[in-house]
Scaffold this motif. Structure first.
Motif, PDB file in Angstrom:
ATOM      1  N   GLU A  41       0.721  -1.231  -0.014  1.00 14.55           N
ATOM      2  CA  GLU A  41       0.036   0.058   0.039  1.00 14.55           C
ATOM      3  C   GLU A  41       0.960   1.277   0.166  1.00 14.55           C
ATOM      4  O   GLU A  41       0.479   2.366  -0.482  1.00 14.55           O
ATOM      5  CB  GLU A  41      -0.847   0.135   1.348  1.00 14.55           C
ATOM      6  CG  GLU A  41      -1.924  -1.103   1.171  1.00 14.55           C
ATOM      7  CD  GLU A  41      -2.993  -1.041   0.110  1.00 14.55           C
ATOM      8  OE1 GLU A  41      -3.018  -0.127  -0.442  1.00 14.55           O
ATOM      9  OE2 GLU A  41      -3.694  -2.148  -0.142  1.00 14.55           O
ATOM     10  N   THR A  42       1.849   1.148   0.695  1.00 16.80           N
ATOM     11  CA  THR A  42       2.923   2.401   0.795  1.00 16.80           C
ATOM     12  C   THR A  42       3.459   2.473  -0.661  1.00 16.80           C
ATOM     13  O   THR A  42       3.581   3.763  -1.211  1.00 16.80           O
ATOM     14  CB  THR A  42       3.981   2.218   1.577  1.00 16.80           C
ATOM     15  OG1 THR A  42       3.413   1.938   3.101  1.00 16.80           O
ATOM     16  CG2 THR A  42       5.000   3.351   1.652  1.00 16.80           C
ATOM     17  N   ASN A  44       1.946   1.962  -3.614  1.00 17.81           N
ATOM     18  CA  ASN A  44       1.135   2.430  -4.231  1.00 17.81           C
ATOM     19  C   ASN A  44       0.709   3.833  -4.193  1.00 17.81           C
ATOM     20  O   ASN A  44       0.657   4.734  -4.901  1.00 17.81           O
ATOM     21  CB  ASN A  44      -0.274   1.856  -3.817  1.00 17.81           C
ATOM     22  CG  ASN A  44      -0.396   0.447  -4.349  1.00 17.81           C
ATOM     23  OD1 ASN A  44       0.351   0.038  -5.349  1.00 17.81           O
ATOM     24  ND2 ASN A  44      -1.350  -0.494  -3.816  1.00 17.81           N
ATOM     25  N   LEU A  45       0.935   4.162  -2.640  1.00 15.21           N
ATOM     26  CA  LEU A  45       0.971   5.628  -2.323  1.00 15.21           C
ATOM     27  C   LEU A  45       2.055   6.543  -2.876  1.00 15.21           C
ATOM     28  O   LEU A  45       1.712   7.647  -3.404  1.00 15.21           O
ATOM     29  CB  LEU A  45       0.911   5.763  -0.884  1.00 15.21           C
ATOM     30  CG  LEU A  45       0.772   7.258  -0.248  1.00 15.21           C
ATOM     31  CD1 LEU A  45      -0.583   7.983  -0.423  1.00 15.21           C
ATOM     32  CD2 LEU A  45       1.039   7.356   1.432  1.00 15.21           C
ATOM     33  N   LYS A  48       1.288   7.232  -6.610  1.00 12.99           N
ATOM     34  CA  LYS A  48       0.150   8.249  -6.745  1.00 12.99           C
ATOM     35  C   LYS A  48       0.774   9.519  -6.499  1.00 12.99           C
ATOM     36  O   LYS A  48       0.532  10.717  -7.346  1.00 12.99           O
ATOM     37  CB  LYS A  48      -0.951   7.987  -5.839  1.00 12.99           C
ATOM     38  CG  LYS A  48      -1.984   9.078  -5.522  1.00 12.99           C
ATOM     39  CD  LYS A  48      -2.628   9.442  -6.944  1.00 12.99           C
ATOM     40  CE  LYS A  48      -3.452   8.194  -7.625  1.00 12.99           C
ATOM     41  NZ  LYS A  48      -3.883   8.507  -8.780  1.00 12.99           N
ATOM     42  N   LYS A  49       1.755   9.724  -5.280  1.00 11.31           N
ATOM     43  CA  LYS A  49       2.549  11.172  -5.266  1.00 11.31           C
ATOM     44  C   LYS A  49       3.237  11.428  -6.446  1.00 11.31           C
ATOM     45  O   LYS A  49       3.299  12.534  -6.764  1.00 11.31           O
ATOM     46  CB  LYS A  49       3.224  10.774  -3.921  1.00 11.31           C
ATOM     47  CG  LYS A  49       3.946  12.009  -3.365  1.00 11.31           C
ATOM     48  CD  LYS A  49       5.184  11.781  -2.470  1.00 11.31           C
ATOM     49  CE  LYS A  49       6.365  11.283  -3.078  1.00 11.31           C
ATOM     50  NZ  LYS A  49       7.587  11.040  -2.099  1.00 11.31           N
ATOM     51  N   VAL A  78       1.909  12.626   3.024  1.00 13.77           N
ATOM     52  CA  VAL A  78       2.435  11.502   2.414  1.00 13.77           C
ATOM     53  C   VAL A  78       4.172  11.369   2.847  1.00 13.77           C
ATOM     54  O   VAL A  78       4.387  10.253   3.202  1.00 13.77           O
ATOM     55  CB  VAL A  78       2.722  11.629   1.147  1.00 13.77           C
ATOM     56  CG1 VAL A  78       3.367  10.510   0.193  1.00 13.77           C
ATOM     57  CG2 VAL A  78       1.185  11.548   0.539  1.00 13.77           C
ATOM     58  N   VAL A 126      -2.303   4.720   5.511  1.00 16.55           N
ATOM     59  CA  VAL A 126      -1.751   4.748   4.140  1.00 16.55           C
ATOM     60  C   VAL A 126      -2.771   4.785   2.861  1.00 16.55           C
ATOM     61  O   VAL A 126      -2.857   5.302   2.030  1.00 16.55           O
ATOM     62  CB  VAL A 126      -0.798   3.570   4.136  1.00 16.55           C
ATOM     63  CG1 VAL A 126      -0.292   3.523   2.407  1.00 16.55           C
ATOM     64  CG2 VAL A 126       0.522   3.831   4.837  1.00 16.55           C
ATOM     65  N   TRP A 130      -3.925   7.460   0.149  1.00 22.21           N
ATOM     66  CA  TRP A 130      -4.134   7.020  -1.191  1.00 22.21           C
ATOM     67  C   TRP A 130      -5.294   7.447  -1.774  1.00 22.21           C
ATOM     68  O   TRP A 130      -5.670   7.973  -2.996  1.00 22.21           O
ATOM     69  CB  TRP A 130      -3.763   5.493  -1.441  1.00 22.21           C
ATOM     70  CG  TRP A 130      -3.634   5.147  -2.796  1.00 22.21           C
ATOM     71  CD1 TRP A 130      -2.767   5.076  -3.771  1.00 22.21           C
ATOM     72  CD2 TRP A 130      -4.931   4.881  -3.457  1.00 22.21           C
ATOM     73  NE1 TRP A 130      -3.325   4.804  -5.054  1.00 22.21           N
ATOM     74  CE2 TRP A 130      -4.583   4.498  -4.841  1.00 22.21           C
ATOM     75  CE3 TRP A 130      -6.316   4.613  -3.343  1.00 22.21           C
ATOM     76  CZ2 TRP A 130      -5.141   3.967  -6.115  1.00 22.21           C
ATOM     77  CZ3 TRP A 130      -7.193   3.814  -4.388  1.00 22.21           C
ATOM     78  CH2 TRP A 130      -6.615   3.685  -5.401  1.00 22.21           C
TER      79      TRP A 130
END
Length: 287
Positions: A41-42, A44-45, A48-49, A78, A126, A130
């Protein structure tokens, strides 16, 4: 005769047992899976950032664009959560080593429980962060302009200060701030310089006008060009707007300016009569 065995448990011993029996054991037996999920998940975040950061930086290459406060705050959060994840993942091996019985128990229930709960909570943060980034549509905005755009004045004509002050008062001290003021005289006496000085006072002095528009009329007025000068100052500068008919553009200008307090500075006028209403400039009558 039967014997009675009494066992005394401290609060620190009873608490993890109750948690474990009461369903809280998920923080222990699910620890390794949650750590893996947190890492995914991190990632993915972060992706996105980077996606939003590229959009922001591309927009900021254009003049008068800036990132919105919302996306700027999101970027900071983030970064903060990335640091938390990195710190937590550094304890991963140590906490995994505490597990026993195939990961269903721990050599230190309290430590594993507390750590597992941190992992679960951080994973939820997280994911929510996201989701906020995914839902964010406006990541940049136009920088609001001042009422006027400063203009270079190549020379100052001696004796114009009193005229400048007089013109300034006529514009700003009228009862309802409406009407027409004319500056006239033979060529070369400094009318354009004076008009630029008036324009620049709107950049430095207090006033209650929303927008100041500069347009050059010239000997043979190009009404379409004058419309474009007005349109650019009030936000109509797209190709689609410039492709509209004269009448359509006049309507757009009217509908915008009628809600604003504005000053139109027209330089180099040769004809005594310019139909401003035809251009779309709404004129008010003094009571």
């Amino acid at each position: 005769m039967g014997g009675i065995i009494s066992t005394f448990f401290s609060a620190d011993t009873i608490r993890p047992i109750l948690f474990y029996v009461g369903g809280e054991a998920k923080y222990i037996w699910g620890l390794k899976g949650n750590l893996d999920d947190l890492q995914t998940e991190t990632e993915n975040l972060i992706a996105k950032k980077l996606d939003l950061l590229n959009k922001v930086r591309l927009a900021e290459q254009q003049p008068r664009n800036r990132r919105t406060p919302t996306v700027e705050l999101w970027f900071r959060r983030v970064e903060e959560i990335e640091t938390k994840v990195e710190t937590l993942q550094q304890e991963r091996d140590q906490e995994i080593d505490r597990l026993c019985l195939g990961g269903f128990c721990s050599k230190d229930l309290i430590s594993s429980y507390d750590f597992g709960k941190k992992v679960e909570k951080l994973k939820e943060e997280v994911i929510k962060l996201w989701e906020k980034g995914e839902a964010m549509k406006e990541v940049y905005e136009g920088v609001p302009e001042g009422a006027a755009v400063a203009m270079a004045v190549d020379r100052t004509i001696v004796g114009q200060e009193s005229i400048l002050d007089q013109v300034w008062r006529c514009i700003t001290e009228q009862k309802k701030n409406n009407g027409i003021i004319g500056l006239y005289g033979m060529g070369g006496i400094g009318k354009t310089t004076l008009l630029k000085q008036v324009n620049n006072k709107f950049c430095s002095e207090e006033h209650d006008f929303d927008v100041v528009i500069w347009s050059v009329v010239s000997r043979e007025p190009n009404l379409m060009q004058i419309q474009e000068d007005i349109g650019k100052r009030i936000g109509f500068s797209t190709d689609s707007w410039q492709g509209k008919s004269f009448e359509e553009r006049a309507s757009d200008i009217t509908n915008t300016l009628k809600h604003k307090k504005f000053v139109l500075l027209s330089d180099d006028i040769w004809e005594s009569e310019i139909d401003l209403t035809k251009l779309g400039v709404p004129l008010l009558t003094l009571d």
